[in-house]
Scaffold this motif. Structure first.
Motif, mmCIF file in Angstrom:
data_model
loop_
_atom_site.group_PDB
_atom_site.id
_atom_site.type_symbol
_atom_site.label_atom_id
_atom_site.label_comp_id
_atom_site.label_asym_id
_atom_site.label_seq_id
_atom_site.Cartn_x
_atom_site.Cartn_y
_atom_site.Cartn_z
ATOM 1 N N HIS A 9 0.833 -1.202 0.000
ATOM 2 C CA HIS A 9 0.000 0.000 0.000
ATOM 3 C C HIS A 9 0.872 1.258 0.000
ATOM 4 O O HIS A 9 0.555 2.240 -0.650
ATOM 5 N N HIS A 10 1.978 1.210 0.745
ATOM 6 C CA HIS A 10 2.867 2.383 0.821
ATOM 7 C C HIS A 10 4.109 2.221 -0.042
ATOM 8 O O HIS A 10 4.978 3.080 -0.027
ATOM 9 N N ARG A 11 4.200 1.087 -0.758
ATOM 10 C CA ARG A 11 5.415 0.758 -1.527
ATOM 11 C C ARG A 11 6.645 0.930 -0.633
ATOM 12 O O ARG A 11 7.622 1.587 -1.001
ATOM 13 N N SER A 12 6.566 0.344 0.543
ATOM 14 C CA SER A 12 7.586 0.579 1.560
ATOM 15 C C SER A 12 8.645 -0.522 1.571
ATOM 16 O O SER A 12 8.357 -1.682 1.880
ATOM 17 N N PHE A 13 9.871 -0.139 1.232
ATOM 18 C CA PHE A 13 10.986 -1.090 1.296
ATOM 19 C C PHE A 13 11.298 -1.433 2.752
ATOM 20 O O PHE A 13 11.713 -2.531 3.061
ATOM 21 N N ASP A 14 11.098 -0.460 3.634
ATOM 22 C CA ASP A 14 11.350 -0.710 5.059
ATOM 23 C C ASP A 14 10.492 -1.870 5.558
ATOM 24 O O ASP A 14 10.970 -2.765 6.248
ATOM 25 N N ASN B 231 7.118 -5.322 -8.549
ATOM 26 C CA ASN B 231 7.530 -4.433 -9.639
ATOM 27 C C ASN B 231 6.970 -4.827 -10.991
ATOM 28 O O ASN B 231 7.349 -4.243 -12.005
ATOM 29 N N VAL C 21 -2.520 -1.302 -5.371
ATOM 30 C CA VAL C 21 -3.353 -1.791 -4.265
ATOM 31 C C VAL C 21 -4.176 -0.616 -3.786
ATOM 32 O O VAL C 21 -3.640 0.470 -3.579
ATOM 33 N N GLY D 238 1.649 -3.884 -8.258
ATOM 34 C CA GLY D 238 1.923 -2.903 -7.208
ATOM 35 C C GLY D 238 0.717 -2.001 -6.950
ATOM 36 O O GLY D 238 0.741 -1.183 -6.042
ATOM 37 N N TRP E 196 9.360 -9.516 -4.565
ATOM 38 C CA TRP E 196 9.983 -8.349 -5.192
ATOM 39 C C TRP E 196 9.625 -8.258 -6.684
ATOM 40 O O TRP E 196 9.296 -7.198 -7.204
ATOM 41 N N ASP F 17 11.557 -5.158 4.110
ATOM 42 C CA ASP F 17 12.780 -5.613 4.783
ATOM 43 C C ASP F 17 12.492 -6.229 6.148
ATOM 44 O O ASP F 17 13.209 -7.107 6.614
#
Lengths: 298, 210
Positions: A156-161, A181, A211, A209, A177, A164
């Protein structure tokens, strides 16, 4: 809408008129809804107020409002034009469509076609519709339900954090991943692939991606956008109404207006308005559906 | 592309990060609000306004987690940044030991009305929120509020105004924001910036001040 309200209204009304005409041609019917409802848990958004005894919502989310009015087991093809308030006095003008109770594949195909003709009727040809799938993400996280919510949140936030933070084997992370993408027109999801083949338009993409945040979507959700505007032109998706499959979307008219060019040319018959006969003539033309402009002679 | 940076305490770190992550970017020191810079325009905005710029079409921005929590913008938040650390806290007058859960009826001055409202609701405490737009510490001293919700870094500003920290609502730091539509229409260019910033943070975090 507060500044140059009349001018804005003219443009808004021009857009709404073309959208109405488009979806009437696709056999949808306009639904007119009350501006205010008793507050219920089923209703989203809107502005809350109380008269001291009861709570009400002014101009809530229309999909949730419409669903409180429908009967189980019937098929509905509806459209609406309304402002949805954001909790205060300002809001977003929306033109939306709801198709309830049809075949799920047929409904989304027809709605995507309706979106294409709607935008083209407004002279907007440079746009894209990206379709994502909730089920694809449910499948990929089937064996790891404990992290599903985190994966959805990351998407929803395209958050890599957040990605991870999900503790997964390297291969699974790579799979997520890749999906994260993927944007293309030949996805490895047969249902979506078949829908793309049927709609057959180079502006419609699968994008996993994509959502959308609203809680009621079941599988496919989509976002409509143009490279000329930094905010979505609209969006929607598939949901359930009782036992019935359903599909709906809304255009954000404020964003559409940014790229809608009303050339102001009207093919309107000018009549002088000097005599009684002029008005009789004007009436005959209007009865035939011909636009007129009667000049107020001074 | 338009890159929106927060004026104030996070600006220097944001600029340093961009210098390292974006090749050929030239940043003038005169703090002009708009700096045209080849393929990128840098815009300097109030931290609370950065999400608005992002929702309206600017492609990339930096602001605090506190602002994002308050405004809940419809943007992507790909990575956290290693600076801008602070906390959003409830502050009260030094002579008033009342804990937040017993602040029923208090008037709370804040620039974060939604976060404050949700926090006190979660405690089951009914308060009146008074929205201010800066110098929040003044409100309790001037008698227009009984307590406040505001950003605290060291606590020195609170102490200098006869106030103390009563509880921490959330920890905050800087976040990178990306416009949702730009992520689609400028996929490669946005990814290049995001991945370069990630690399800088992972490889040389000490070069970015905390």
């Amino acid at each position: 809408m507060n500044v140059n309200l009349i001018d804005q209204s003219r443009k808004l009304s021009s857009v709404a008129s073309k959208l109405r005409q488009n979806f009437e041609l696709w056999n949808y019917r306009e639904v007119l809804l009350p501006a205010m409802e008793a507050a219920e848990p089923e209703l989203d958004k809107g502005t809350k107020f109380s008269d001291g005894e009861n709570f009400y919502l002014i101009k809530p989310d229309i999909t949730s409002q419409i669903l409180t009015k429908l009967e189980d087991g019937k098929e509905y093809k509806l459209f609406y034009l309304s402002e949805v308030l954001n909790g205060g006095t300002s809001g977003d003008w929306q033109f939306g469509v709801e198709y309830v109770g049809g075949n799920s594949r047929f409904m989304i195909v027809e709605i995507l076609n309706g979106i294409i003709t709607a935008l083209e009727s407004l002279g907007i040809r440079e746009f894209f519709v990206d379709i994502g799938s909730r089920k694809v993400w449910e499948n990929i996280t089937e064996e790891i339900p404990e992290v599903r919510e985190k994966v959805f949140n990351a998407l929803h936030h395209r958050s890599f954090d957040l990605i991870d933070e999900v503790e997964l084997p390297e291969a699974k992370l790579e799979e997520i991943w890749q999906l994260f993408n993927y944007r293309g027109q030949n996805p490895e999801y047969d249902r979506l692939n078949s829908i793309l083949r049927t709609v057959d338009d180079e502006r419609i993409f699968a994008d996993f991606g994509t959502v959308r945040g609203l809680p009621y979507y079941d599988d496919l959700t989509f976002e409509i956008y143009s490279p000329e505007v930094g905010a979505p032109l609209g969006g929607g998706g598939e949901y359930s109404f009782g036992e019935a499959d359903s599909c709906g979307f809304a255009f954000h008219l404020t964003n559409l207006l940014e790229i809608y060019s009303d050339n102001g040319k009207e093919d309107r018959r000018k009549i002088s308005g000097e005599s009684e006969e002029d008005f009789r003539r004007a009436r005959r033309l209007v009865e035939k559906g011909i636009p007129v402009e009667v000049d107020q002679c001074k | 592309m338009q890159i929106v940076l927060p004026r104030g305490r996070m600006l220097d770190d944001s600029l340093e990060l961009l210098r390292q992550a974006v090749p050929n970017i030239r940043i003038e020191d005169n703090r002009k609000l708009v700096q045209e810079n080849g393929e990128h325009d840098l815009l300097l905005a109030k931290p609370a306004d950065v999400p608005v710029y992002l929702e309206e079409g600017a492609e990339v921005g930096i602001t605090g987690r506190d602002v994002v929590r308050e405004t809940d913008p419809d943007v992507f938040i790909p990575i956290s940044l290693p600076f801008g650390q602070c906390r959003l806290s409830v502050g009260r007058l030094e002579e008033d030991p009342t804990p937040p859960e017993e602040m029923d009826g208090y008037r709370i001055a804040t620039e974060y009305p939604k976060v404050a409202e949700r926090y006190f609701e979660s405690l089951g405490t009914s308060v009146e929120i008074i929205e201010v737009s800066g110098s929040t510490e003044l409100a309790p001293k001037a008698g227009i509020a009984d307590a406040l919700v505001d950003i605290v870094q060291t606590g020195n500003t609170l102490a200098a105004n006869g106030l103390e920290e009563a509880s921490i609502i959330m920890e905050s730091s800087a976040l990178l924001l990306v416009n949702r539509i730009a992520q689609k229409t400028k996929f490669d260019r946005i990814n290049k910036i995001v991945f370069s910033i990630r690399e800088v943070i992972e490889d040389e975090p000490e070069k970015i001040r905390r």
